[in-house]
Design an enzyme around this catalytic site. Sequence first.
Site, short mmCIF file in Angstrom:
data_model
loop_
_atom_site.label_atom_id
_atom_site.label_comp_id
_atom_site.label_asym_id
_atom_site.label_seq_id
_atom_site.Cartn_x
_atom_site.Cartn_y
_atom_site.Cartn_z
CD GLU A 171 -5.30 0.56 17.75
OE1 GLU A 171 -6.06 -0.07 18.50
OE2 GLU A 171 -5.58 0.88 16.59
CD GLU A 359 -3.74 -1.43 12.96
OE1 GLU A 359 -4.98 -1.48 13.11
OE2 GLU A 359 -2.95 -1.91 13.78
C1 NOJ Z 1 -6.55 -1.97 15.51
C2 NOJ Z 1 -5.63 -3.06 16.00
O1 NOJ Z 1 -4.31 -2.59 16.04
C3 NOJ Z 1 -5.73 -4.34 15.20
O2 NOJ Z 1 -5.09 -5.33 15.95
C4 NOJ Z 1 -7.18 -4.65 14.92
O3 NOJ Z 1 -7.36 -5.92 14.35
C5 NOJ Z 1 -7.74 -3.56 14.04
N1 NOJ Z 1 -7.71 -2.33 14.78
C6 NOJ Z 1 -9.18 -3.79 13.58
O4 NOJ Z 1 -10.03 -3.80 14.68
#
Ligand code: NOJ
Length: 453
Positions: A171, A359
């Site tokens: 990200e 994710e």
């Molecule tokens: C994206 C992130 O990569 C992760 O670290 C985070 O905990 C999750 N989103 C949820 O917010």
Amino acid sequence: MPFLHPAKHSFPDNFIWGVSTAAPQIEGAAQADGKGESVWDRFSRVPGKVLNGDTLDVACDHYHRFPADFALLRSLGIRNYRMSIAWPRILPKGDGPVNQAGIDYYHRLFDSLATNGITPWVTMFHWDMPQALEDRGGWTDHVTVDAFARYADTIVSAYSGKVKNWITLNEIKCFTLLGYGPGAFAAPGRPVSAKLLNQTFHHALLCHGHGVRAVRQHGGPGARVGLTDNCDVPIPVTESPADIQAARAWFVEKNLHILDPIHRGKYSEDYLKRVGGDAPTVRDGDFELISAPTDFLGINIYTGYWVRAKPGAAYEEIDAPVNYPRADSKWLRLTPQVIYWGARLVHETYGAKPIYVTENGCGYDAENVVNGEVLDLHRRDFLRSYLRELQRAIDDGVPVAGYFVWSFLDNFEWADGYVRRFGIVHVDFATQKRTPKLSARYYSEVIRFNAIV
Ligand code: NOJ
């Protein structure tokens, strides 16, 4: 058999099912065995930055408990595990001497995964930049690119016999924009000028390029590499050609500064026009590195934005009504279609590489263990509704090859500390007891049948 007709909703053969975590959010042991300080170790100690003043010091104590955690994963039938390596464990100052204890730790961890028959998917950088590098300019300075190149070479060479799936960065938009942009809600919490902010994106893109280069040079046979991007995703208000076209225009506009240089080897005219005199400084050879071919694209999918056609404009973005369903994470509107449109638009715009949803998940407070169980029906429904939309994308020909739930364990949710829980396994942070939630049992069944149940 407890479920009826799962075959109706089955996924392609060899579909990858997994769960995701990140080192700083679960490991704890923040000062153990020579680990350096990370920007999040520092930032979490600034009063008011993290809910309840929570720190990463102990987290899920996964650093010491990984053997039991992996046995639990195995018992749930989860055979793919996305994790990250903590840069400050390997190179405590970012560059400089390698910390052998850090290298040894991940050897033990990968061995334990192998013993349990679990395949690692390893992210090189998941936001825990060494504080010593931040002190030398962090993402605003080219020093970070040189340091990352060395870090990537070090870890890929060390683990090439044990890791075949590499993800360069997690990200880019989050750790740059939130860390250095207006508001600076994330570490290091240092707002910079528009030009320097654009430079942070550019440096991150270069690090991605070095990650790819390192895997090609040292990864060994069968090694694969890609980026995990959190592209912003529109959902057309209706699935009419006009609204879909508007969504397409919105998607390109919001994501082109990351995805264009990676896939097309340059910044687009539209981006350069938008940033004008604040365009990042580009050196000779940068775009060659940034656009080196990858093997897959990871996308993290949570929430979508509503977009429709508007006469005389490229699109109109609609604010979600106040009573639109949300998770407890304030930013997370429950929009299952986002996974369909995210996968489809990224594929249509940038080509046919395999896509992994690296994710997807939801954060809620106050998920308590009652009589030994956590009945998170809301998360079970979340997973089921998003998976249906994922399946629709696959049915429509989008090459999605795998899916990872965020997250395996409740963990340190950045500025939301330990209050907001994303795990399919509950963690009691006082005792470190793990309790698989209803959603973990549900996900196990999905994996077992390779189908939505
Ligand atoms: C994206 C992130 O990569 C992760 O670290 C985070 O905990 C999750 N989103 C949820 O917010």
